[in-house]
Write a protein that holds these residues in place. Structure first.
Motif, PDB file in Angstrom:
ATOM      1  N   SER A 179      -9.201  -8.805   0.528  1.00 33.33           N
ATOM      2  CA  SER A 179      -9.322  -7.374   0.797  1.00 33.33           C
ATOM      3  C   SER A 179     -10.299  -6.734  -0.183  1.00 33.33           C
ATOM      4  O   SER A 179     -10.533  -7.271  -1.265  1.00 33.33           O
ATOM      5  CB  SER A 179      -7.958  -6.688   0.659  1.00 33.33           C
TER       6      SER A 179
ATOM      7  N   GLY B  33       0.819  -1.204   0.000  1.00 31.29           N
ATOM      8  CA  GLY B  33       0.000   0.000   0.000  1.00 31.29           C
ATOM      9  C   GLY B  33       0.852   1.252   0.000  1.00 31.29           C
ATOM     10  O   GLY B  33       1.977   1.274  -0.512  1.00 31.29           O
TER      11      GLY B  33
ATOM     12  N   ASN C  54      -8.305   1.332  -3.311  1.00 33.82           N
ATOM     13  CA  ASN C  54      -7.066   0.662  -3.703  1.00 33.82           C
ATOM     14  C   ASN C  54      -6.134   1.590  -4.474  1.00 33.82           C
ATOM     15  O   ASN C  54      -5.257   1.134  -5.189  1.00 33.82           O
ATOM     16  CB  ASN C  54      -7.402  -0.571  -4.558  1.00 33.82           C
TER      17      ASN C  54
ATOM     18  N   THR D 226       1.836  -2.389  -4.778  1.00 40.09           N
ATOM     19  CA  THR D 226       0.557  -3.054  -5.045  1.00 40.09           C
ATOM     20  C   THR D 226       0.570  -4.534  -4.672  1.00 40.09           C
ATOM     21  O   THR D 226      -0.462  -5.190  -4.724  1.00 40.09           O
ATOM     22  CB  THR D 226       0.164  -2.911  -6.520  1.00 40.09           C
TER      23      THR D 226
ATOM     24  N   THR E 119      -4.290  -0.957  -8.831  1.00 42.77           N
ATOM     25  CA  THR E 119      -4.717   0.213  -8.048  1.00 42.77           C
ATOM     26  C   THR E 119      -6.190   0.496  -8.315  1.00 42.77           C
ATOM     27  O   THR E 119      -6.644   1.632  -8.224  1.00 42.77           O
ATOM     28  CB  THR E 119      -3.869   1.445  -8.395  1.00 42.77           C
TER      29      THR E 119
ATOM     30  N   THR F  33      -5.568 -11.153  -1.835  1.00 41.60           N
ATOM     31  CA  THR F  33      -4.379 -10.363  -1.566  1.00 41.60           C
ATOM     32  C   THR F  33      -3.147 -11.230  -1.780  1.00 41.60           C
ATOM     33  O   THR F  33      -3.066 -12.338  -1.258  1.00 41.60           O
ATOM     34  CB  THR F  33      -4.406  -9.828  -0.124  1.00 41.60           C
TER      35      THR F  33
ATOM     36  N   ASP G 262     -10.099   0.114  -7.270  1.00 42.79           N
ATOM     37  CA  ASP G 262     -10.985  -0.177  -6.139  1.00 42.79           C
ATOM     38  C   ASP G 262     -11.808  -1.437  -6.427  1.00 42.79           C
ATOM     39  O   ASP G 262     -12.090  -1.760  -7.592  1.00 42.79           O
ATOM     40  CB  ASP G 262     -11.948   0.988  -5.884  1.00 42.79           C
TER      41      ASP G 262
ATOM     42  N   HIS H 193     -10.671   0.803   3.302  1.00 42.18           N
ATOM     43  CA  HIS H 193     -10.561  -0.573   2.826  1.00 42.18           C
ATOM     44  C   HIS H 193     -10.694  -1.532   4.000  1.00 42.18           C
ATOM     45  O   HIS H 193     -10.616  -1.128   5.174  1.00 42.18           O
ATOM     46  CB  HIS H 193      -9.260  -0.810   2.056  1.00 42.18           C
TER      47      HIS H 193
ATOM     48  N   GLN I  85      -3.438  -0.769  -1.558  1.00 42.24           N
ATOM     49  CA  GLN I  85      -3.648  -1.328  -0.214  1.00 42.24           C
ATOM     50  C   GLN I  85      -4.423  -2.634  -0.202  1.00 42.24           C
ATOM     51  O   GLN I  85      -4.463  -3.311   0.821  1.00 42.24           O
ATOM     52  CB  GLN I  85      -4.310  -0.298   0.708  1.00 42.24           C
ATOM     53  N   LEU I  86      -5.021  -3.024  -1.338  1.00 46.89           N
ATOM     54  CA  LEU I  86      -5.663  -4.343  -1.411  1.00 46.89           C
ATOM     55  C   LEU I  86      -4.651  -5.432  -1.734  1.00 46.89           C
ATOM     56  O   LEU I  86      -4.940  -6.625  -1.556  1.00 46.89           O
ATOM     57  CB  LEU I  86      -6.782  -4.348  -2.454  1.00 46.89           C
TER      58      LEU I  86
END
Length: 408
Positions: free
Chosen positions: A363, A50, A367, A67, A377, A386, A379, A351, A371-372
């Motif tokens: 997740s 992330g 995104n 990522t 990137t 993950t 969402d 998230h 962060q997922l």
């Protein structure tokens, strides 16, 4: 180039000596390096992904974002007992790790002293929290951190503008300070600018920012020392969002298993309203077999049902963080489809994460910083796999106000 006979003879002798040296030494050197590389590769390591603009991934870089999982430097999974993630914005965050020797390591943003190393300089690799021993639990808020000690007392460090360190002052501290008037504590949690604690008698205590009622004492006055949450007893678990809190209470099969209080503009209390609550209210919903786990993101909430280990969510859903395939806000809990065998949950700024029974991670939600951890990137309003680069994950963490994730 032309060589004289003397130089030529000298060169041949040197070449022979070098060949002899290499013939004897080289195999040993290569063998030792290979053994070290194999041993290193076999060691399981703490992972992160992330946003990394504050060094919150702990991988020794300031790379904007990752990522997929990168390795937090210097910490083997075997020595990590618990992980926590804090953060006050999309690009800011810090990580904590409680180790088997009961010390705490920290990394990331440190402008308010939230790393507890005696400085206000951020660092992108773990370092030790000073003057801290015998820790049994950790928690991370927006820009502050907490540790529960073996004697049942609590220490805190970092930002303190609203009294979230609980030491009777409003001065930031870059080293741990004692939270006043608390003992026999069994659990701790950190919100964006407030803190909560669970005592062994099942009561909840809170301190810090309170404009939205997040301290649960019936007022909107912030406090720099702990005060009891009104009417809250029989608590077994606590969770803190940015400006709201959850508590798991009563018998496991109780219909009113979850209590909530504080900010509620996006329905994160789950009481079928968007009214802020200054004392705990019942989160509505049917909980098959009760509730086994609770977690809070910034403005959303999560709970795992006890009998079938399925997940429910409610509150803000701007980026799909509720995982119900929509971006509709929910003021009462709704199921997260397609997830079963949920063991742990964690909520970030926008998230969410779930650890499943097969030790894999799912997740969903925002995104933009990766962060997922699924290599994109983009969402996602439904859970995605993950890419943790780990087998046997048993710990996950996401920051209440940040955009990164941890797994161990």
């Amino acid at each position: 180039m032309h060589l004289t006979p003397h130089l030529a003879r000298t060169g041949r002798r040197l070449a022979a000596a070098l060949c002899s040296f290499v013939a004897v030494v080289a195999p040993v050197t290569v063998h030792n390096l290979a053994s070290a590389d194999i041993a290193h590769a076999q060691e399981k390591r703490l992972k992160s992904w992330g946003n990394n603009r504050s060094g919150q991934l702990g991988d020794g870089t300031w790379t904007d974002f990752r990522t997929t999982a990168t390795t937090v430097l210097g910490l083997t999974s075997a020595e990590v007992v618990k992980i926590e993630a804090g953060g006050a914005s999309a690009s800011s965050g810090h990580g904590l790790a409680l180790l088997t020797d009961r010390t705490v390591q920290s990394w990331g943003a440190n402008g308010s002293g939230q790393l507890g190393d005696g400085s206000v300089f951020s660092h992108n690799a773990p370092g030790q929290v000073v003057n801290l021993a015998n820790a049994t639990d950790i928690a991370a808020g927006g820009s502050h951190s907490l540790a529960l000690l073996a004697d049942g007392t609590v220490v805190a460090w970092g930002r303190n503008n609203y009294g979230q360190l609980g030491n009777g002052s409003h001065s930031d501290s870059s080293v741990p300070v004692r939270v006043e008037g608390l003992n026999k504590v069994t659990a701790i949690a950190g919100g964006l600018n407030h803190s909560i604690a669970l005592r062994e008698d099942g009561t909840g205590w809170a301190w810090g920012y309170n404009i939205n009622g997040q301290l649960g004492d019936g007022t909107s006055a912030s406090r720099n020392v702990p005060a009891p949450v009104a009417g809250l007893t029989g608590v077994s678990h606590i969770a803190a969002g940015c400006n709201h809190n959850l508590a798991l209470v009563g018998r496991p099969a109780s219909a009113n298993a979850v209590k909530a209080w504080g900010y509620n503009a996006t329905g994160q209390l789950g009481d079928n309203s968007t009214i802020n609550r200054y004392t705990p209210v019942d989160t509505q919903g049917v909980w098959p077999g009760g509730v086994s786990q609770i977690a809070a993101g910034c403005n959303h909430s999560l709970a795992v049902t006890g009998s079938d280990n399925r997940l429910k969510s409610w509150g803000q859903n701007t980026s799909g963080q509720l995982g119900d395939s929509t971006t509709d806000y929910r003021i009462t809990p709704v199921p997260v489809p397609g997830l079963k065998g949920v063991q742990l949950v964690a909520g970030g700024r926008e998230h969410s994460m779930a650890l499943l029974g097969d030790s894999t991670v799912r997740s969903w939600g925002a995104n933009g910083s990766g962060q997922l951890g699924n290599g994109t990137t983009t969402d996602s309003a439904t859970p995605v796999t993950t890419l943790t680069a780990l087998t046997g994950v048993d710990k996950i963490a996401a920051p209440v106000g940040g955009d990164f994730s941890l797994a161990n």
